[in-house]
Scaffold this motif. Structure first.
Motif, PDB file in Angstrom:
ATOM      1  N   ILE A   1      -8.229   5.291  -6.302  1.00  0.00           N
ATOM      2  CA  ILE A   1      -7.542   3.829  -6.372  1.00  0.00           C
ATOM      3  C   ILE A   1      -6.856   3.720  -4.749  1.00  0.00           C
ATOM      4  O   ILE A   1      -7.211   2.940  -4.151  1.00  0.00           O
ATOM      5  CB  ILE A   1      -6.388   3.588  -7.139  1.00  0.00           C
ATOM      6  CG1 ILE A   1      -7.077   3.205  -8.651  1.00  0.00           C
ATOM      7  CG2 ILE A   1      -5.702   2.462  -6.860  1.00  0.00           C
ATOM      8  CD1 ILE A   1      -6.089   3.319  -9.725  1.00  0.00           C
TER       9      ILE A   1
ATOM     10  N   GLY B   1      -7.123   3.712 -14.235  1.00  0.00           N
ATOM     11  CA  GLY B   1      -5.970   3.862 -13.899  1.00  0.00           C
ATOM     12  C   GLY B   1      -5.280   5.181 -13.846  1.00  0.00           C
ATOM     13  O   GLY B   1      -4.501   5.425 -12.875  1.00  0.00           O
ATOM     14  N   THR B   2      -6.018   6.257 -14.155  1.00  0.00           N
ATOM     15  CA  THR B   2      -5.711   7.501 -14.187  1.00  0.00           C
ATOM     16  C   THR B   2      -6.274   8.278 -13.159  1.00  0.00           C
ATOM     17  O   THR B   2      -5.853   9.357 -12.479  1.00  0.00           O
ATOM     18  CB  THR B   2      -6.123   8.298 -15.478  1.00  0.00           C
ATOM     19  OG1 THR B   2      -7.421   8.088 -15.379  1.00  0.00           O
ATOM     20  CG2 THR B   2      -5.221   8.157 -16.743  1.00  0.00           C
ATOM     21  N   ASN B   3      -7.078   7.507 -12.305  1.00  0.00           N
ATOM     22  CA  ASN B   3      -7.739   7.875 -11.241  1.00  0.00           C
ATOM     23  C   ASN B   3      -7.024   7.499  -9.792  1.00  0.00           C
ATOM     24  O   ASN B   3      -7.721   6.651  -9.043  1.00  0.00           O
ATOM     25  CB  ASN B   3      -9.377   7.668 -11.194  1.00  0.00           C
ATOM     26  CG  ASN B   3     -10.078   8.514 -10.271  1.00  0.00           C
ATOM     27  OD1 ASN B   3      -9.539   9.196  -9.351  1.00  0.00           O
ATOM     28  ND2 ASN B   3     -11.527   8.092 -10.089  1.00  0.00           N
ATOM     29  N   THR B   4      -5.848   8.023  -9.782  1.00  0.00           N
ATOM     30  CA  THR B   4      -4.946   7.520  -8.593  1.00  0.00           C
ATOM     31  C   THR B   4      -5.569   7.750  -7.221  1.00  0.00           C
ATOM     32  O   THR B   4      -5.324   6.994  -6.308  1.00  0.00           O
ATOM     33  CB  THR B   4      -3.676   7.858  -8.679  1.00  0.00           C
ATOM     34  OG1 THR B   4      -3.553   9.372  -8.998  1.00  0.00           O
ATOM     35  CG2 THR B   4      -2.901   7.378  -9.949  1.00  0.00           C
TER      36      THR B   4
END
Length: 163
Positions: free
Chosen positions: A127, A121-124
């Motif tokens: 994504i 989720g931190t790897n926006t």
């Protein structure tokens, strides 16, 4: 976007450059473990059964995509899980998109129906990249990782190939 990038199968001589890329790109924002490899032989062995393709610009490997079946089960033979990475100097050059495009084009020849991946989720940025390239979110593993004093979600994304 750089237009001279080509994609091909990995060659044994590519592994030093691949190892150098992997040693640069992994952080706690994009991986639950920061990978670091000390020698090419160990790195090449880790790649094991994976199929690997590389993005090349002027003879230099600037990125990679690797695939493997999620499990050894016969019922998973029509699915690949992918890993992808691009040298920091060439991110946003189009190399990642070309690697995904190559994978989508060859998958049917290997009997592949679905290409999947996991992304933190931190790897926006990743994504957004996967969504831009047609991947859809299939699942959310809430608070999957505990790192640096906080929890991090893990997303499941997939691309279904047309029959």
């Amino acid at each position: 976007m750089i237009t001279d990038i080509s994609v091909r199968s990995v060659q044994d001589t590519d592994y030093p450059e691949l190892m150098a890329i992997e040693n640069q790109i992994w952080t706690t924002e994009n991986s639950p473990i920061v990978h670091h490899y000390d020698n090419v032989a160990d790195y090449q062995e880790r790649m094991g059964e994976k199929q690997v393709f590389v993005a090349v610009l002027n003879g230099q490997v600037i990125g990679f995509i690797d695939v493997h079946h999620p499990t050894p089960l016969p019922s998973h033979r029509q699915q690949w899980m992918l890993g992808i990475g691009v040298h920091p100097d060439f991110q946003s050059s189009g190399a990642g998109g070309l690697l995904l495009q190559h994978l989508k084009s060859i998958a049917p020849n290997h009997g592949i129906h679905k290409i999947s991946l996991r992304v933190m989720g931190t790897n926006t940025a990743a994504i957004a990249f996967y969504k831009k390239n047609g991947f859809i979110q299939e699942g959310l593993l809430k608070d999957e990782f505990y790192m640096n004093g906080s929890y991090c979600d893990d997303y499941l994304f997939a691309y279904i190939l047309n029959d």
